[in-house]
Enzyme design. Structure first.
Site, short mmCIF file in Angstrom:
data_model
loop_
_atom_site.label_atom_id
_atom_site.label_comp_id
_atom_site.label_asym_id
_atom_site.label_seq_id
_atom_site.Cartn_x
_atom_site.Cartn_y
_atom_site.Cartn_z
N HIS A 143 0.76 -1.26 0.03
CA HIS A 143 0.00 0.00 0.03
C HIS A 143 0.84 1.32 -0.03
O HIS A 143 0.15 2.44 -0.32
CB HIS A 143 -0.95 0.20 1.32
CG HIS A 143 -1.85 -1.09 1.23
ND1 HIS A 143 -2.75 -1.24 0.11
CD2 HIS A 143 -2.31 -1.91 1.99
CE1 HIS A 143 -3.65 -2.14 0.47
NE2 HIS A 143 -3.33 -2.58 1.71
N ASP A 180 -3.04 -10.52 -2.65
CA ASP A 180 -3.39 -10.05 -1.38
C ASP A 180 -4.89 -9.66 -1.46
O ASP A 180 -5.34 -9.15 -2.47
CB ASP A 180 -2.50 -8.83 -0.87
CG ASP A 180 -2.91 -8.31 0.39
OD1 ASP A 180 -2.02 -8.51 1.39
OD2 ASP A 180 -3.98 -7.70 0.62
N HIS A 182 -6.21 -7.27 -0.54
CA HIS A 182 -6.59 -5.80 -0.63
C HIS A 182 -5.47 -5.24 -1.80
O HIS A 182 -4.67 -5.80 -2.24
CB HIS A 182 -5.97 -5.18 0.57
CG HIS A 182 -6.79 -5.65 1.71
ND1 HIS A 182 -6.19 -6.62 2.64
CD2 HIS A 182 -8.09 -5.41 2.26
CE1 HIS A 182 -7.01 -6.92 3.46
NE2 HIS A 182 -8.17 -6.27 3.47
N ASP A 268 -4.39 -12.95 3.02
CA ASP A 268 -5.61 -12.34 3.65
C ASP A 268 -7.16 -12.75 3.11
O ASP A 268 -8.03 -12.04 3.54
CB ASP A 268 -5.31 -10.76 4.25
CG ASP A 268 -5.02 -10.00 3.27
OD1 ASP A 268 -4.57 -8.97 3.83
OD2 ASP A 268 -4.74 -10.45 2.05
#
Ligand SMILES: Cc1nn(C)c(C)c1/N=N/c1ccc(/C=C/C(=O)NO)cc1
Ligand SMILES: [Zn+2]
Length: 370
Positions: A143, A180, A182, A268
């Site tokens: 991120h 991932d 996200h 995740d």
């Protein structure tokens, strides 16, 4: 074929404090302290499982080093690096930039060790010492943008590694696959105008960052066509992710013909993870990794390096990472996933029409990759 492995106890010393999971504690406002969701536990247990199951003996353990300032500045602004350093110098630590990404006291040097650990794997691949590798590093990175940390990320480890591979080791075309749960927004932003780095993100639609990772985000200027996003609806499972891999990721890699594949291995999206609502099991991670290994063998002499990102279930993360690692090493399974029977129904989750629509929209962009 040799697989490199990077881990260091300092990764567990990155102190994310007593947040209430995601938010800084604020007792007078009724936000009681807890433990930050991005804490050492899942990573510690993962390392211990890799050791306890005997797989460590098959890996070439590679010592991490701290990334140099020059290496950090290939991706990040001087102001951002200084901000992390300043926050890290504070006795009580601080924040990486978005208000909920803790920087512990001393985390600057730990974050440099995380980035440097991945760089050591890239160099080992370039030197031919290993073909595949796994950096079990912390803090995560995908991120982080050039000028700010966010989403628990301080420095963008995988972006720094891509630039290292290009600058030091003559690998021109780098593909970054990020599954991932996200959106890999930081990585995408860093390489958005750059045709030499293909970023592909499979993630839960509109989860984090908010309103980020839509299919129309396809690159800019010379980089147009070289950012792919597959925003998969919440509840997407085994069939949806494998369909996305076969319809989008693998065809994109075949067109792009990378010199190196980097994998942002957040796990995740697993069925037990508290930070997303996807339904993947160890079987999914095993199949997805096998597809990447086969693509790397076909396209870039097997060169495939994974770096750890998200994954917050302390009891399931270890088995998801072990599935990835076993496929990277090409060894048989040493320890069966003890939760396999519990999640058998999830593995059977079929591809749903709204998931197929999201995948088809991304697949339509693949022919534009040059
Ligand atoms: C929005 C928003 N606003 N606020 C106040 C907060 C606390 C917000 N979300 N924070 C988040 C939500 C999810 C992540 C996932 C990280 C990961 O696993 N990446 O791979 C990180 C931060
Ligand atoms: Zn994540």
């Amino acid at each position: 074929m040799t697989t490199g492995y990077v881990f260091h106890p300092e990764y567990l010393w990155h102190d994310t404090g007593t947040s209430a999971g995601l938010l800084p504690a604020d007792p007078t406002a009724g936000v009681q302290p807890a433990v930050h969701i991005e804490n050492p536990e899942a990573k510690r247990r993962t390392h211990e499982l890799i050791h306890a199951c005997g797989l460590m003996a098959e890996l070439l353990v590679i010592e991490p080093r701290r990334a140099t300032m020059t290496e950090l500045l290939r991706v990040h602004t001087p102001a951002h690096v200084q901000h992390i350093r300043d926050q890290s110098d504070l006795r009580g630590g601080g924040d990486a930039g978005d208000g909920f990404s803790p920087v512990g006291h001393g985390s600057y040097d730990i974050a440099r060790l995380a980035a440097g650990g991945l760089l050591a794997l890239v160099t080992a691949v370039a030197d031919g010492d290993i073909t595949t590798g796994y950096a079990l590093t912390r803090p995560p990175g995908h991120h982080a943008t050039a000028d700010t940390g966010m989403g628990f990320c301080l420095f963008n480890n995988i972006a720094i590694a891509a630039r290292h591979a290009q600058t030091l080791h003559g690998m021109t075309r780098i593909a970054i696959v990020d599954w991932d749960a996200h959106h890999g927004n930081g990585t995408q932003t860093i390489f958005y105008p750059d045709p030499t780095v293909l970023t592909i993100s499979l993630h839960q639609a509109n989860c984090f960052p908010p309103d980020s990772g839509w299919t129309h985000e396809n690159g800019i200027a010379d980089g147009t066509g070289h950012a792919l996003n597959v925003p998969l609806p919440a509840g997407s499972g085994h069939a949806a992710y494998l369909h996305a891999m076969r319809q989008v990721v693998i065809p994109a890699l075949d067109r792009f013909r990378p010199d190196l594949i980097l994998l942002a291995n957040g796990v995740d999206a697993n069925v037990f993870d508290p930070m997303a609502r996807q339904m993947l099991t160890t079987s999914t991670y095993r199949h997805m990794t096998r597809l990447l290994v086969d693509a790397a063998d076909r396209l870039c002499h097997g060169r495939l390096i994974a770096v750890h990102e998200g994954g917050y279930s302390p009891f399931y993360t270890p088995y998801c990472v072990l599935a990835v690692l076993e496929e990277l090493t090409g060894t048989t399974t040493r320890v069966a996933d003890p939760f396999a029977t519990v999640v058998a129904g999830y593995t059977a989750e079929p591809l749903r029409p709204h998931q197929q629509d999201a995948i088809d929209a991304a697949a339509a962009l693949v022919p534009h990759i040059t």
